[in-house]
Scaffold this motif. Structure first.
Motif: not given
Length: 153
Positions: A93-105, A126-131, A136-137
């Protein structure tokens, strides 16, 4: 009571960062943190204590938090838990929501369509992190795509 998703994320980040093994010569001995100490930690001094307690109770009940012994509940309220870390599910769960940019988006865009479950937000993150690994966009594309969906609805 409303589940504050940011509190869930912050609790998981705190446990991961602050609980580890005390003595590397004895890998069976891990730090323990009574749940009451987590609630009064400086990290959470400005948090709503009822919402923080609720998030901690749910994370414990759902098996995201690892405890030294079985947590003790009375009528659904957590009375005692010696936290020793995150479970496998807690780390996922944490790995999917860890990245601040992704989480905030993901949080920002979910506001446009209403409330979503934490599981849905985590899956989307998690899907956005994979993308992001290949593009990078990806975050901007995510915003553009959600805006297009919003225009169609």
């Amino acid at each position: 009571m409303r589940l504050n998703h940011d509190y869930v994320r912050d609790i998981l980040l705190f446990i991961e960062k602050d609980l580890d093994y005390k003595d590397s010569s004895n890998p069976n001995y891990r730090n323990e943190l009574p749940f009451g100490q987590l609630l009064v930690s400086d990290k959470f001094s400005k948090y709503n204590k009822e919402e923080l307690t609720y998030a901690l109770e749910l994370l414990t009940k759902e098996g995201f938090i690892d405890c030294a012994k079985n947590p003790y509940f009375v009528r659904g309220s957590l009375m005692q838990a010696d936290i020793i870390g995150l479970t496998w599910s807690g780390h996922q769960l944490l790995d999917n929501i860890r990245n601040d940019t992704v989480w905030n988006a993901v949080k920002e865009k979910s506001k446009k369509f209403g409330k979503f479950s934490l599981n849905t937000l985590a899956t989307c993150a998690g899907q956005l992190t994979i993308a992001l690994m290949s593009n990078p966009n990806a975050v901007q594309n995510f915003f553009d795509g959600v805006n297009n969906i919003g225009n169609m609805v």
